[in-house]
Scaffold this motif. Structure first.
Motif, PDB file in Angstrom:
ATOM      1  N   MET A   1       0.840  -1.220   0.000  1.00 44.31           N
ATOM      2  CA  MET A   1       0.000   0.000   0.000  1.00 44.31           C
ATOM      3  C   MET A   1       0.874   1.269   0.000  1.00 44.31           C
ATOM      4  SD  MET A   1      -3.279   1.072   0.271  1.00 44.31           S
ATOM      5  CE  MET A   1      -4.127   2.572   0.723  1.00 44.31           C
ATOM      6  N   ASN A   3       3.721   1.923  -1.308  1.00 45.39           N
ATOM      7  CA  ASN A   3       4.293   2.276  -2.602  1.00 45.39           C
ATOM      8  C   ASN A   3       3.237   2.501  -3.676  1.00 45.39           C
ATOM      9  OD1 ASN A   3       6.890   2.134  -1.669  1.00 45.39           O
ATOM     10  ND2 ASN A   3       6.963  -0.090  -1.964  1.00 45.39           N
ATOM     11  N   GLN A   4       2.001   2.137  -3.336  1.00 44.70           N
ATOM     12  CA  GLN A   4       0.953   2.286  -4.345  1.00 44.70           C
ATOM     13  C   GLN A   4       0.598   3.745  -4.531  1.00 44.70           C
ATOM     14  OE1 GLN A   4      -2.047  -0.545  -2.983  1.00 44.70           O
ATOM     15  NE2 GLN A   4      -2.227  -1.071  -5.148  1.00 44.70           N
ATOM     16  N   LYS A   5       0.293   4.103  -5.762  1.00 49.57           N
ATOM     17  CA  LYS A   5      -0.081   5.486  -6.014  1.00 49.57           C
ATOM     18  C   LYS A   5      -1.136   5.559  -7.115  1.00 49.57           C
ATOM     19  CE  LYS A   5       3.989   6.264  -8.984  1.00 49.57           C
ATOM     20  NZ  LYS A   5       3.638   5.177  -9.830  1.00 49.57           N
ATOM     21  N   PHE A   6      -1.802   6.690  -7.167  1.00 50.68           N
ATOM     22  CA  PHE A   6      -2.774   6.917  -8.231  1.00 50.68           C
ATOM     23  C   PHE A   6      -2.672   8.373  -8.666  1.00 50.68           C
ATOM     24  CE2 PHE A   6      -5.885   9.568  -6.039  1.00 50.68           C
ATOM     25  CZ  PHE A   6      -5.585   9.331  -4.700  1.00 50.68           C
ATOM     26  N   THR A  23      -5.642   4.528 -12.086  1.00 45.60           N
ATOM     27  CA  THR A  23      -4.781   3.600 -11.352  1.00 45.60           C
ATOM     28  C   THR A  23      -3.455   3.418 -12.083  1.00 45.60           C
ATOM     29  OG1 THR A  23      -5.523   1.645 -12.548  1.00 45.60           O
ATOM     30  CG2 THR A  23      -6.854   2.316 -10.665  1.00 45.60           C
ATOM     31  N   ASP A  24      -2.536   2.718 -11.428  1.00 46.67           N
ATOM     32  CA  ASP A  24      -1.235   2.435 -12.039  1.00 46.67           C
ATOM     33  C   ASP A  24      -1.363   1.700 -13.371  1.00 46.67           C
ATOM     34  OD1 ASP A  24       0.465   3.695 -10.415  1.00 46.67           O
ATOM     35  OD2 ASP A  24       0.946   1.971  -9.140  1.00 46.67           O
ATOM     36  N   SER A  62      -8.109   2.177  -1.675  1.00 45.37           N
ATOM     37  CA  SER A  62      -7.164   1.101  -1.994  1.00 45.37           C
ATOM     38  C   SER A  62      -6.113   1.433  -3.039  1.00 45.37           C
ATOM     39  CB  SER A  62      -7.953  -0.127  -2.455  1.00 45.37           C
ATOM     40  OG  SER A  62      -8.819   0.257  -3.489  1.00 45.37           O
ATOM     41  N   TYR A  63      -6.027   2.725  -3.411  1.00 47.09           N
ATOM     42  CA  TYR A  63      -5.071   3.030  -4.488  1.00 47.09           C
ATOM     43  C   TYR A  63      -3.798   3.725  -4.002  1.00 47.09           C
ATOM     44  CZ  TYR A  63      -9.067   1.818  -7.341  1.00 47.09           C
ATOM     45  OH  TYR A  63     -10.131   1.161  -7.899  1.00 47.09           O
ATOM     46  N   GLY A  64      -3.651   3.928  -2.696  1.00 51.39           N
ATOM     47  CA  GLY A  64      -2.418   4.504  -2.171  1.00 51.39           C
ATOM     48  C   GLY A  64      -2.447   6.016  -2.121  1.00 51.39           C
TER      49      GLY A  64
END
Ligand SMILES: [Zn+2]
Length: 338
Positions: A1, A3-6, A23-24, A62-64
């Motif tokens: 999570m 490192n996750q980004k949007f 999203t990525d 949930s997308y960071g």
């Protein structure tokens, strides 16, 4: 999570402003929209935009983290971060990037909506694998994003692809650009509306179109009535297609594309516009181009192509746009391009 980004993509249209999370994987989710026309001043618009972006960030679980904001807009000048005297918006020139930068400390870019749509089409849509193609956007106005030799055409003043303002009628209809006879005054959603009222004044036939006010008339409604066999509606779309097809044949001569992709609300209402457009296109095409350049509808709807396109530029799609000079903001953004 962690490192996750949007990213958040925004497509500013003359009628609606559509926003969504990208999203990525380049998927657009949680789309939301508001009426651009209801914002009387740029300050009204800024407030609406800030609350939309904030809400999108809050809603997502949930997308960071937010990694950037990409804006697709008519008359956008990427290098300066401005929207310059847009023909179909109520404000004059505005530095949309610095306005939003006050509230969001992330990279922000603004790219011409049609160029963004072309980038989206190349990365995720019908132009995948193509080097030479043209995406024509038909909404409140008309524009184009042109790829030649795998590169997006920008022009010396960031204005390549402003095809909506090609003059097709001497002393024709007044355009938002303050000149007369531009093709967008005939083939955009507004153009269709104007043709309806012109034809209604020339004809005496019965038509449900006579019961609709100018304000309430949409190009979708014209399509709906064409489906029911309304003669005026059918003729309006035939005339619109004739203009558009001839214009696309001129564009084909200029850029020799593999395909021309049409996008925007006007396109997705049905074949009543696409068919006469293709007929007129084929009629006006150079013999050497016959049967070689398909005119096709985009898979994207409601600004989604422009949204994923502009966000892919934030995320570092290489060399689609030349690196702009100056300003820290742009250096930050463009460092991700190469
Ligand atoms: Zn014009």
């Amino acid at each position: 999570m962690e490192n996750q980004k949007f990213t958040i993509g925004i497509d500013i249209g003359g009628t609606n402003t559509v926003s969504g999370i990208v999203t990525d994987d380049g998927e657009c989710v949680g789309q939301t929209q508001f009426l651009t026309q209801e914002c009387r001043t740029i300050e009204d618009f800024r407030k609406k935009l800030v609350s939309t972006i904030t809400q999108l960030c809050l809603n997502q679980k949930s997308y960071g983290r937010l990694a950037g904001i990409g804006i697709a807009a008519p008359a956008a000048r990427f290098r300066e971060g401005i929207i310059q005297s847009p023909a179909n918006l109520k404000w004059d020139s505005v530095n949309i990037v610095s306005i939003l930068q006050q509230d969001f400390d992330v990279p922000i870019i603004v790219v011409n909506d049609s160029k963004a749509a072309a980038v989206g089409e190349k990365k995720y849509g019908k132009a995948k694998g193509m080097s030479d193609f043209i995406v024509v956007t038909l909404g409140t106005g008309m524009g184009a994003g042109i790829f030649t030799g795998g590169k997006l055409l920008e022009g010396a003043h960031d204005m390549a692809g402003e095809l909506g303002h090609v003059i097709v009628e001497e002393n024709g209809r007044m355009c938002g650009c303050r000149r007369r006879g531009c093709i967008e005054t005939y083939v955009s959603a507004n153009g269709i509306r104007r043709t309806v009222f012109e034809l209604l004044s020339l004809r005496t036939e019965e038509s449900e179109l006579r019961t609709i006010s100018y304000q309430d008339l949409t190009s979708e409604k014209v399509h709906e009535l064409a489906k029911k066999g309304d003669h005026i509606a059918l003729e309006v779309l035939d005339r619109t297609g004739a203009y558009l097809g001839a214009m696309l044949a001129n564009v084909a001569v200029s850029f020799d594309p593999e395909a021309i992709i049409l996008t925007g609300g006007v396109v997705h209402s049905g074949n009543f516009l696409i068919d006469p457009t293709i007929e007129s296109f084929n009629k006006h095409l150079l013999a050497q181009h016959r049967a070689k350049i398909p005119v096709i509808a985009s898979i994207f709807r409601d600004g989604e192509g422009a949204i994923v396109g502009v966000c892919s530029l934030l995320e570092g799609m290489p060399n689609e746009l030349e690196q702009p000079s100056s300003t820290k903001r742009q250096e930050r953004v463009t460092s991700t391009f190469s």
